[in-house]
Design an enzyme around this catalytic site. Structure first.
Site, PDB file in Angstrom:
ATOM      1  N   ARG A 240      32.018  25.481  41.297  1.00  0.00           N
ATOM      2  CA  ARG A 240      32.675  26.118  40.193  1.00  0.00           C
ATOM      3  C   ARG A 240      34.313  26.249  40.745  1.00  0.00           C
ATOM      4  O   ARG A 240      34.420  26.432  41.824  1.00  0.00           O
ATOM      5  CB  ARG A 240      32.166  27.902  39.853  1.00  0.00           C
ATOM      6  CG  ARG A 240      31.094  27.714  39.155  1.00  0.00           C
ATOM      7  CD  ARG A 240      31.456  27.662  37.600  1.00  0.00           C
ATOM      8  NE  ARG A 240      30.389  27.694  36.731  1.00  0.00           N
ATOM      9  CZ  ARG A 240      29.453  27.108  36.493  1.00  0.00           C
ATOM     10  NH1 ARG A 240      29.264  25.873  37.328  1.00  0.00           N
ATOM     11  NH2 ARG A 240      28.360  27.464  35.685  1.00  0.00           N
ATOM     12  N   GLU A 269      39.466  24.997  34.184  1.00  0.00           N
ATOM     13  CA  GLU A 269      39.288  23.687  33.454  1.00  0.00           C
ATOM     14  C   GLU A 269      38.737  24.012  31.991  1.00  0.00           C
ATOM     15  O   GLU A 269      38.587  25.354  31.480  1.00  0.00           O
ATOM     16  CB  GLU A 269      37.960  23.217  34.082  1.00  0.00           C
ATOM     17  CG  GLU A 269      36.838  24.047  33.937  1.00  0.00           C
ATOM     18  CD  GLU A 269      35.691  23.483  34.807  1.00  0.00           C
ATOM     19  OE1 GLU A 269      35.587  23.110  36.116  1.00  0.00           O
ATOM     20  OE2 GLU A 269      34.774  23.251  34.359  1.00  0.00           O
ATOM     21  N   HIS A 287      33.220  17.967  34.995  1.00  0.00           N
ATOM     22  CA  HIS A 287      32.219  18.783  35.220  1.00  0.00           C
ATOM     23  C   HIS A 287      30.957  18.292  34.596  1.00  0.00           C
ATOM     24  O   HIS A 287      30.330  18.732  33.623  1.00  0.00           O
ATOM     25  CB  HIS A 287      32.547  20.060  34.393  1.00  0.00           C
ATOM     26  CG  HIS A 287      31.799  21.384  34.807  1.00  0.00           C
ATOM     27  ND1 HIS A 287      32.235  22.665  34.859  1.00  0.00           N
ATOM     28  CD2 HIS A 287      30.589  21.513  35.093  1.00  0.00           C
ATOM     29  CE1 HIS A 287      31.256  23.398  35.291  1.00  0.00           C
ATOM     30  NE2 HIS A 287      30.099  22.862  35.407  1.00  0.00           N
TER      31      HIS A 287
END
Ligand code: GLV
Length: 328
Positions: A240, A269, A287
């Site tokens: 993360r 993000e 991601h």
């Protein structure tokens, strides 16, 4: 009886919307608009359940504004986007999608590790730019992966799946975790050896982050930790944003105090720090560690199954806060 009403916060596989529609009145978002927090509250108001993704923050404000909510089902293993304590207090079930993504995410950690250590994207960009006109002994020299020491910070199910893959590369695996694994799990994870965090940072040739985010691990890899790492080391983050202090990482990479990094997740993000784009020694992905077709389908189906169980009197397989049931 009225059918439960649900909100699906983002675009998902159409057949999953169809499956949900068999049980619920569904307000979907197949246009994939990003809701402001006020819009999210307006849309969630009056709903019984929310099918959400890690991009939406379901905080105490949303929970307080939506007293009819009974379930929040996240299409992710991580759930730091949801205020689970506030949900529990309000008697709202929260679920995630563990396990279905372990192997796919571990595959991707290795894709990033190999690409980072062997400079795959950097050399491809150079080739595409028309720079390749001769062979040289020192073109894009990288670090070896085989025989090196792999460090894993966060040795849950994904960390263990990453460790198992290291056997094929004849690597020594060291790890640090909140608690030490049982000996049989360490043996299965390529005989991973438990070490302190500082030793992990000092000894790893390639360090992979696979721990869940919580405020307690915010910037767990910052300037001081990066300073402990070998200048030849690489860092991979598939966990993360926020676990790494991105500004400190950029400074270390720029100064070549760390050889390279492979990053699938970022602070803030998708509005990540644009300074990353000025560095050649990074591999950057949006991601996508769990993004194989079968796995993203399995995650969506898992989140849908949790929501159906939660709102039709069953037991959601992946409930994170069983205490919510007694409050509800
Ligand atoms: C993805 O980031 C997940 O937590 O599943």
């Amino acid at each position: 009886m009225d059918r439960p009403r649900i909100l699906v916060t983002r675009a998902i596989f159409p057949d999953v919307i169809d499956a949900l529609s068999q049980h619920f009145d569904v307000e979907s978002n197949q246009d994939d608009r990003i809701f402001s927090s006020d819009e999210l509250i307006a849309k969630a108001a009056g709903k019984d359940g929310i099918f959400t993704t890690p991009s939406e923050r379901i905080g105490a404000d949303v929970i307080a504004a939506c007293p009819t909510l009974k379930a929040i089902c996240n299409m992710a293993v991580g759930y730091n986007n949801i205020d689970v304590a506030a949900a529990t207090q309000a008697g709202i079930i929260v679920t995630n999608t563990p396990d279905v993504l372990n192997e796919t995410t571990a595959d991707f950690a290795w894709a990033l590790l190999l690409a980072t250590a062997r400079r795959v994207t950097e050399s491809e960009h150079w080739l595409r730019a028309g720079n390749w006109n001769k062979w040289r002994y020192d073109t894009f020299l990288g670090a070896d992966v085989h025989g090196a020491t792999l460090g894993i910070l966060g040795m849950g199910r994904i960390g263990q799946a990453i460790a198992r893959r290291a056997a094929g590369f004849n690597m020594r695996v060291i790890y640090h975790n909140r608690s030490r694994l049982a000996p049989e799990l360490e043996a299965r994870a390529n005989h991973a050896q438990y070490v302190g965090k500082d030793e992990l940072l000092r000894s790893a040739d390639h360090l992979v982050l696979a721990l869940p985010y919580s405020p307690q691990v915010h910037h767990t890899v910052g300037a001081a930790e990066l300073a402990l790492m070998k200048p030849t080391a690489t860092l991979v983050n598939i966990a993360r944003g926020g676990i790494v202090d991105d500004a400190a990482l950029i400074a270390a990479l720029r100064a070549k105090r760390l050889a390279a990094a492979g990053l699938d997740v970022f602070e803030n993000e998708p509005a990540f720090d644009p300074a990353f784009l000025t560095l050649s020694n990074v591999v950057l992905t949006p991601h996508i560690a769990s993004a194989s077709e079968p796995t993203r389908r399995a995650m969506a189906q898992c989140a849908a199954a949790n929501l159906i169980a939660a709102l039709t009197g069953g037991s959601p397989p992946n409930i994170l806060n069983p205490d919510a049931i007694n409050k509800g």
